[in-house]
Design an enzyme around this catalytic site. Structure first.
Site, PDB file in Angstrom:
ATOM      1  N   GLY A 134      49.357  50.093  35.864  1.00  0.00           N
ATOM      2  CA  GLY A 134      48.099  50.743  35.461  1.00  0.00           C
ATOM      3  C   GLY A 134      48.234  51.457  34.137  1.00  0.00           C
ATOM      4  O   GLY A 134      48.429  50.835  33.095  1.00  0.00           O
ATOM      5  N   LYS A 205      53.968  41.807  39.876  1.00  0.00           N
ATOM      6  CA  LYS A 205      54.309  42.776  38.829  1.00  0.00           C
ATOM      7  C   LYS A 205      55.799  42.698  38.461  1.00  0.00           C
ATOM      8  O   LYS A 205      56.149  42.747  37.284  1.00  0.00           O
ATOM      9  CB  LYS A 205      53.923  44.190  39.288  1.00  0.00           C
ATOM     10  CG  LYS A 205      52.396  44.361  39.363  1.00  0.00           C
ATOM     11  CD  LYS A 205      52.004  45.649  40.050  1.00  0.00           C
ATOM     12  CE  LYS A 205      50.497  45.823  40.078  1.00  0.00           C
ATOM     13  NZ  LYS A 205      50.054  46.919  40.955  1.00  0.00           N
TER      14      LYS A 205
HETATM   15  P1  NAP Z   1      35.956  44.841  39.855  1.00  0.00           P
HETATM   16  O1  NAP Z   1      35.565  46.260  39.983  1.00  0.00           O
HETATM   17  O2  NAP Z   1      35.814  43.948  41.017  1.00  0.00           O
HETATM   18  O3  NAP Z   1      35.110  44.237  38.631  1.00  0.00           O
HETATM   19  C1  NAP Z   1      35.094  42.884  38.313  1.00  0.00           C
HETATM   20  C2  NAP Z   1      34.026  42.645  37.253  1.00  0.00           C
HETATM   21  O4  NAP Z   1      34.122  41.297  36.797  1.00  0.00           O
HETATM   22  C3  NAP Z   1      32.593  42.836  37.749  1.00  0.00           C
HETATM   23  O5  NAP Z   1      31.810  43.433  36.749  1.00  0.00           O
HETATM   24  C4  NAP Z   1      32.115  41.402  38.009  1.00  0.00           C
HETATM   25  O6  NAP Z   1      30.716  41.224  37.761  1.00  0.00           O
HETATM   26  C5  NAP Z   1      32.877  40.632  36.950  1.00  0.00           C
HETATM   27  N1  NAP Z   1      33.162  39.268  37.372  1.00  0.00           N
HETATM   28  C6  NAP Z   1      33.973  38.877  38.385  1.00  0.00           C
HETATM   29  N2  NAP Z   1      33.990  37.529  38.466  1.00  0.00           N
HETATM   30  C7  NAP Z   1      33.179  37.078  37.507  1.00  0.00           C
HETATM   31  C8  NAP Z   1      32.758  35.769  37.076  1.00  0.00           C
HETATM   32  N3  NAP Z   1      33.209  34.680  37.673  1.00  0.00           N
HETATM   33  N4  NAP Z   1      31.911  35.694  36.033  1.00  0.00           N
HETATM   34  C9  NAP Z   1      31.463  36.803  35.416  1.00  0.00           C
HETATM   35  N5  NAP Z   1      31.806  38.054  35.757  1.00  0.00           N
HETATM   36  C10 NAP Z   1      32.652  38.189  36.795  1.00  0.00           C
HETATM   37  O7  NAP Z   1      37.479  44.719  39.363  1.00  0.00           O
HETATM   38  P2  NAP Z   1      38.373  45.850  38.676  1.00  0.00           P
HETATM   39  O8  NAP Z   1      38.911  46.764  39.721  1.00  0.00           O
HETATM   40  O9  NAP Z   1      37.642  46.434  37.522  1.00  0.00           O
HETATM   41  O10 NAP Z   1      39.645  44.994  38.195  1.00  0.00           O
HETATM   42  C11 NAP Z   1      39.577  44.205  37.036  1.00  0.00           C
HETATM   43  C12 NAP Z   1      40.963  43.703  36.680  1.00  0.00           C
HETATM   44  O11 NAP Z   1      41.812  44.805  36.420  1.00  0.00           O
HETATM   45  C13 NAP Z   1      41.670  42.890  37.781  1.00  0.00           C
HETATM   46  O12 NAP Z   1      42.440  41.867  37.192  1.00  0.00           O
HETATM   47  C14 NAP Z   1      42.588  43.908  38.426  1.00  0.00           C
HETATM   48  O13 NAP Z   1      43.740  43.346  39.058  1.00  0.00           O
HETATM   49  C15 NAP Z   1      42.991  44.711  37.210  1.00  0.00           C
HETATM   50  N6  NAP Z   1      43.467  46.045  37.549  1.00  0.00           N
HETATM   51  C16 NAP Z   1      42.666  46.872  38.239  1.00  0.00           C
HETATM   52  C17 NAP Z   1      43.125  48.133  38.563  1.00  0.00           C
HETATM   53  C18 NAP Z   1      42.249  49.098  39.324  1.00  0.00           C
HETATM   54  O14 NAP Z   1      42.704  50.212  39.573  1.00  0.00           O
HETATM   55  N7  NAP Z   1      41.017  48.750  39.662  1.00  0.00           N
HETATM   56  C19 NAP Z   1      44.405  48.530  38.162  1.00  0.00           C
HETATM   57  C20 NAP Z   1      45.210  47.661  37.426  1.00  0.00           C
HETATM   58  C21 NAP Z   1      44.713  46.401  37.121  1.00  0.00           C
HETATM   59  P3  NAP Z   1      29.583  41.971  38.625  1.00  0.00           P
HETATM   60  O15 NAP Z   1      29.700  43.417  38.251  1.00  0.00           O
HETATM   61  O16 NAP Z   1      28.311  41.392  38.190  1.00  0.00           O
HETATM   62  O17 NAP Z   1      29.917  41.705  40.057  1.00  0.00           O
HETATM   63  N1  HSE Z   2      46.299  47.147  44.209  1.00  0.00           N
HETATM   64  C1  HSE Z   2      47.115  47.729  43.199  1.00  0.00           C
HETATM   65  C2  HSE Z   2      47.875  48.928  43.749  1.00  0.00           C
HETATM   66  C3  HSE Z   2      46.317  48.206  41.988  1.00  0.00           C
HETATM   67  O1  HSE Z   2      47.588  49.402  44.861  1.00  0.00           O
HETATM   68  O2  HSE Z   2      48.774  49.406  43.070  1.00  0.00           O
HETATM   69  C4  HSE Z   2      46.042  47.116  40.988  1.00  0.00           C
HETATM   70  O3  HSE Z   2      47.215  46.696  40.348  1.00  0.00           O
END
Ligand code: NAP
Ligand code: HSE
Length: 427
Positions: A134, A205
């Site tokens: 993160g 990771k």
């Molecule tokens: P999320 O809240 O589910 O958001 C995904 C976004 O992508 C939404 O806006 C969705 O659109 C859009 N989307 C998904 N599929 C799509 C498609 N086929 N076409 C167009 N738009 C699409 O996910 P997130 O938590 O922000 O995570 C995003 C990335 O960051 C992931 O790879 C995750 O592993 C990584 N990540 C997240 C965290 C965390 O703490 N959340 C930490 C480290 C890494 P809609 O809004 O219209 O549904």
């Molecule tokens: N699911 C992950 C965690 C966050 O719990 O650390 C995204 O990398």
């Protein structure tokens, strides 16, 4: 007048919204660092009707081609997640000569080689600081700050959900099922928690980190994976009594036997720096021949920590754009290296066995371990459970294959009810 650098986001969810928040709130800090204003021109979403809790004045689109064909956009930030179509969008953006930043560990771990190769000819950047840990800086430190070292070990807690669960189980004596339900209600664990509790999120990771650290391609299939689903409150209690805490560790080591990469729960001595990493925090310990021991600690997930890492990548790429250069470090997987099979690894083990409570049983079990050269450090008879005795053993540093052979024999003994758990111990 400041120059404008136009970028596009693929995704406006948790992390995408975090990037908009940081670029808006900290624009006066960010602009002078680049010498240009970062303008998010377009965002790709799935559902344009969705009510967003953050204001965005640019264009919302559901058509990736609109972003791909926009000549003003030279940085594409992929924060949509999932393997497909994220991988194809990243690939096409690179091929179209756009720099790409991604937080997507699934895509980087599985398709990293293909994507790095695609970035070469158009001479563009592919950055992924947020994909591991993160908000914690770890990709840049490994690729740049520690580049002069021979790295021999990368070990850490890289999954926040499981660390939160294990911390709660330890401090509040809550069972696995209850703590999982709580982690889901708090929004830490996904509705399908398999990747987190099964160890696969951590495995992706450590595949990314070990590929960089050891200069060879480590894929998810190369990582030995065990999750935390078998950890019970009994194991937690005995760990505490013995002076340990249980953590889900991602471990990568290189020595003369090859590269050993694995994810599994482990007994960590309560005096070890990783033992104090609690809740959703992550920490990654790196050992290099010149620098010695280093540790990186912070929030491994969450909206703003993750967006902090992505926005730093945006700043780097935008700065390079201003100077007409790129900061691309070519793929660091320079050579193929031998992997060390889990059977050849060595560790002390904690083993909990339920046996008939009668004379000679302990001696028979000790004999089965002895026959496979598994030397026992301590044997404690714990509680009685339904006329059975629960025995907890800690071995000396022994080879995994020998432990497995001994346990096969022990499982076949008529006096043994169940081998309840086997957990490696960090020595
Ligand atoms: P999320 O809240 O589910 O958001 C995904 C976004 O992508 C939404 O806006 C969705 O659109 C859009 N989307 C998904 N599929 C799509 C498609 N086929 N076409 C167009 N738009 C699409 O996910 P997130 O938590 O922000 O995570 C995003 C990335 O960051 C992931 O790879 C995750 O592993 C990584 N990540 C997240 C965290 C965390 O703490 N959340 C930490 C480290 C890494 P809609 O809004 O219209 O549904
Ligand atoms: N699911 C992950 C965690 C966050 O719990 O650390 C995204 O990398």
């Amino acid at each position: 007048m400041n120059r404008i650098i136009n970028i596009a986001l693929l995704g406006f969810g948790t992390v995408g919204a975090g990037v908009i928040k940081i670029l808006t709130t900290n624009s006066d800090k960010i602009t002078p660092k680049i010498g240009a204003v970062v303008n998010v021109k377009k965002i790709l979403v799935r559902n344009p009707q969705k009510v967003r809790d953050i204001k965005f004045d640019g264009e919302i689109t559901t058509d990736f081609e609109e972003i791909l064909n926009d000549k003003d956009i030279n940085i594409v930030v992929e924060v949509m997640g999932g393997e497909h179509p994220a991988k194809e969008y990243i690939l096409r953006a690179l091929q179209a000569g756009k720099n790409v930043i991604t937080a997507n560990k699934d895509v980087v771990a599985k398709y990293g080689k293909e994507l790095f190769e695609a970035a070469e000819e158009p001479n563009v950047d592919l950055m992924f600081e947020a994909s591991v840990g993160g908000g914690i800086p770890i990709i840049r430190p490994l690729k740049q700050c520690l580049a002069a070292n021979e790295i021999t070990e990368v070990m850490g807690i890289v999954n926040g959900t499981t660390n939160y669960m294990l911390t709660k189980m330890t401090n509040e004596k809550i069972d696995f099922a209850d703590v999982l339900a709580e982690a889901q209600s708090q929004g830490y664990a996904e509705s399908d928690p398999t990747a987190d509790v099964g160890g696969f999120d951590a495995a992706r990771k450590i595949a990314i980190l070990s590929s960089i650290a050891f200069g060879t391609r480590i894929s998810l299939d190369d990582v030995y994976v065990e999750g935390i689903t078998k950890i019970s409150s009994q194991d937690i209690e005995y760990a505490t009594e013995l002076g340990y805490v249980i953590k889900l560790l991602a471990i990568a080591r290189e020595d003369e036997n090859g590269i050993d990469v694995r994810v599994h729960p482990a007994f960590v001595p309560s005096t070890h720096p990783l033992a104090t990493v609690s809740d959703v925090f992550n920490a990654i310990y790196v050992r290099g021949d010149a620098v010695g021991e280093t540790m990186f600690y912070g929030r491994g997930a969450g909206q703003l920590p993750t967006a902090s890492a992505i926005t730093a990548d945006i700043i780097d790429v935008a700065r390079n754009t201003m100077h007409n250069v790129n900061g691309r470090i070519l793929c660091t997987c320079f050579e193929e290296k031998k992997l060390c099979n889990i059977n050849n690894t060595q560790s002390p083990y904690y083993i909990r066995i339920l046996v008939d409570d009668k004379p000679g049983v302990l001696a028979a079990i000790a004999g089965a371990f002895g026959a496979q050269q598994v030397s026992l450090n301590s044997v404690i008879q714990k509680r009685r459970v339904n006329h059975c005795a629960e025995i907890v053993l800690i071995t000396y540093n022994v080879t995994e294959a020998n432990v497995r052979l001994a346990l096969n024999t022990i499982k076949g003994m008529s006096v043994v009810n169940e081998v309840e758990n086997v957990i490696r111990v960090v020595s």
